[in-house]
Motif scaffolding. Structure first.
Motif, PDB file in Angstrom:
ATOM      1  N   ILE A  71       0.944  -1.142   0.298  1.00 56.71           N
ATOM      2  CA  ILE A  71      -0.185   0.255  -0.046  1.00 56.71           C
ATOM      3  C   ILE A  71       0.417   1.684  -0.107  1.00 56.71           C
ATOM      4  N   LEU A  72       1.881   1.316   0.727  1.00 55.51           N
ATOM      5  CA  LEU A  72       2.856   1.976   0.911  1.00 55.51           C
ATOM      6  C   LEU A  72       3.268   2.533  -0.836  1.00 55.51           C
ATOM      7  N   ILE A 115       3.766   6.357  -5.015  1.00 60.10           N
ATOM      8  CA  ILE A 115       2.852   6.462  -7.476  1.00 60.10           C
ATOM      9  C   ILE A 115       2.033   7.325  -7.079  1.00 60.10           C
ATOM     10  N   ILE A 116       0.576   7.492  -6.588  1.00 61.84           N
ATOM     11  CA  ILE A 116      -0.218   8.345  -6.494  1.00 61.84           C
ATOM     12  C   ILE A 116       0.704   9.682  -5.786  1.00 61.84           C
ATOM     13  N   ALA A 124      -3.855   7.727   7.545  1.00 63.44           N
ATOM     14  CA  ALA A 124      -3.222   6.570   5.973  1.00 63.44           C
ATOM     15  C   ALA A 124      -2.915   5.484   6.560  1.00 63.44           C
ATOM     16  N   MET A 125      -2.182   5.118   7.810  1.00 61.31           N
ATOM     17  CA  MET A 125      -2.317   4.030   8.623  1.00 61.31           C
ATOM     18  C   MET A 125      -4.084   3.599   8.650  1.00 61.31           C
ATOM     19  N   ASP A 139       3.453  16.922  -2.094  1.00 61.84           N
ATOM     20  CA  ASP A 139       4.368  16.575  -1.678  1.00 61.84           C
ATOM     21  C   ASP A 139       4.909  15.626  -0.699  1.00 61.84           C
ATOM     22  N   HIS A 140       3.844  15.818  -0.447  1.00 62.81           N
ATOM     23  CA  HIS A 140       4.197  13.742   1.802  1.00 62.81           C
ATOM     24  C   HIS A 140       3.777  13.241   0.697  1.00 62.81           C
ATOM     25  N   VAL A 141       4.535  11.736   0.752  1.00 62.37           N
ATOM     26  CA  VAL A 141       3.713  10.463   0.858  1.00 62.37           C
ATOM     27  C   VAL A 141       2.410  10.262   2.446  1.00 62.37           C
ATOM     28  N   GLU A 142       3.555  11.434   3.328  1.00 60.43           N
ATOM     29  CA  GLU A 142       1.796  11.373   4.410  1.00 60.43           C
ATOM     30  C   GLU A 142       0.508  11.672   4.396  1.00 60.43           C
TER      31      GLU A 142
END
Length: 464
Positions: free
Chosen positions: A75-76, A81-82, A282-283, A89-92
């Motif tokens: 999932i990370l 990719i998204i 996200a988690m 700016d951040h995957v978070e």
């Protein structure tokens, strides 16, 4: 013998996908249906279905290993990719959720808590487009009104001639929302409306909201990824969601929710409380209990699939847009009607006026016609009813929302054209068509048999 390597050491480019390979990727589609409704449920190529099944098998073979060692890293990877695709700016800032409706629930739940905590006052408002997707409209009503808030709908005209019509009506609604000292706490804005389908000038509306002091801005872009370019930093909203299964070739259901990095981000929670509660949205979204997560894990394979097309996903979007406008123009010319918007307000979907003589006078008539086209002619296309404006003479009250995706061929649209031509020739009026599941089921059964079919709706033999 090994294949010769490029002299510069670069990875050789894959061969472009061929028409026969495209047909093979979508060979599971019902060949008897002209499927010009990609907008509702999307599509999924065979190679991605195979990848999904591999993920499902990994889980079933050893669930503990899948949960502890595979799910979260996978999932990370999807989130990363998204992040790149939408210029976050951040995957978070990226969470993976079931669909855009789930994303709306997350944002609306957060807004409701602000009412309950007295951060917002009773009577403060949320604003949304009248065109908003039905489930999201009901969600806004369910969350905001029950918390004591007021909901304002922006009524837009249709057909539309330009973005300025949208901007003018949105500004009027903002001023209405601020009347009597009331504050607008949330704006819900579609990037591409569903029915009727229109590209909304989201960047301009977001800036207008900022100028007018609107607290939070949520972009419902269910149709956007794989359909139009997305730059969340340029758009400037607080929240942005899009489904991955509509135009990005993933199986249903999968979507992302972008939440702009802020202090509020830590207060967002998934509506389903599970073991990851409190570890960030996200988690929390990555594990909401035992369920099938495979649609959310095949984004890398979706990227591989679109890379087989010239120009990748951008090339697909350009060609889909060009082709859907071409087909819409062809249909409008054949029926003597017009498009619901100019081409630059169409995405990979377009609204085409239907002959007024069909007598589409209600939402029920539109649904009856849609069912009739599916059952008797093998055409799957949504029909939109537009209430006439007072004083109109012979108005177009029915519009077909046609889609174009890579699997479509010109024959799909020719079949639709000829079906409507036949209905017009036979003098069919939609008010006389029956509306019941039994009718559709009976005709489906007869059509699959070897018996000649007589369409009970207008007493004319049907060509099948």
């Amino acid at each position: 013998m090994a294949s010769p390597q490029p002299l510069n050491g670069a990875t050789p480019k894959p061969k472009p996908i061929t028409p026969s390979e495209i047909s093979a990727e979508f060979s599971h589609h019902d060949p008897t249906i002209a499927r010009i409704n990609n907008g509702s449920f999307g599509c999924c190529p065979s190679t991605i279905i195979a990848a999904q099944q591999n993920h499902q098998l990994y889980f079933l073979e050893q669930p503990d290993n899948f949960y502890f060692n595979i799910l979260k890293p996978s999932i990370l990877k999807t989130r990363q990719i998204i992040k790149t695709l939408i210029n976050a700016d951040h995957v978070e800032e990226i969470s993976i959720v079931d669909n855009a409706t789930t994303a709306a629930a997350i944002v609306l739940q957060h807004t409701t808590w602000s009412f309950f905590s007295t951060l917002f006052q009773p009577g403060d408002a949320a604003i949304m487009l009248h065109y908003a997707y039905g489930a999201v409209k009901k969600s806004v009503q369910a969350y905001i009104t029950r918390a004591g808030g007021h909901v304002i709908e922006v009524h837009l005209p249709f057909p539309l001639k330009s973005n300025s019509e949208i901007i003018v009506e949105f500004r009027k609604a903002l001023q209405m929302g601020k009347a009597n000292g009331r504050k607008i706490r949330l704006a819900v804005i579609d990037h591409i409306t569903s029915m009727p389908s229109v590209i909304i000038p989201v960047k301009e509306l977001v800036q207008m909201c900022r100028d007018e002091g609107v607290g939070r801005i949520f972009i419902d872009a269910a149709h956007a990824i794989g359909n139009v370019n997305i730059d969340v930093k340029d758009i400037g909203a607080d929240f942005y969601t899009s489904n991955l299964h509509k135009w990005f070739f993933c199986p249903p259901s999968a979507a992302f929710l972008y939440c702009k990095m802020s202090d509020e981000l830590s207060d967002l929670h998934h509506p389903v409380v599970s073991h990851e509660y409190g570890n960030g949205l996200a988690m929390e979204s990555a594990w909401i209990g035992t369920r099938d997560y495979s649609p959310q894990l095949v984004v890398p394979e979706a990227m591989e699939f679109v890379s087989r097309f010239e120009g990748g996903i951008e090339g697909i979007m350009r060609r889909n847009h060009k082709k859907v406008v071409e087909m819409a123009d062809m249909l409008a010319e054949a029926w003597g009607t017009e498009l619901g918007t100019p081409p630059d307000m169409c995405s990979s979907m377009a609204m085409v006026g239907m002959p007024a003589c069909l007598g589409i006078k209600s939402d029920a008539d539109a649904l009856k016609l849609r069912t009739h086209l599916r059952v008797c002619f093998g055409v799957e296309v949504p029909i939109y009813y537009r209430a006439p404006v007072e004083g109109e003479i012979d108005p177009i009250t029915g519009y077909a929302r046609i889609s174009h995706q890579v699997y479509n061929t010109v024959e799909d649209y020719y079949r639709f054209r000829e079906a409507v031509n036949k209905l017009v020739k036979d003098g069919v009026n939609c008010t006389l068509l029956p509306l019941c599941e039994g009718y559709a089921q009976l005709l489906q059964m007869l059509l699959k048999s070897s018996l000649p079919v007589l369409c009970i709706s207008y007493c004319s033999a049907v060509d099948v």
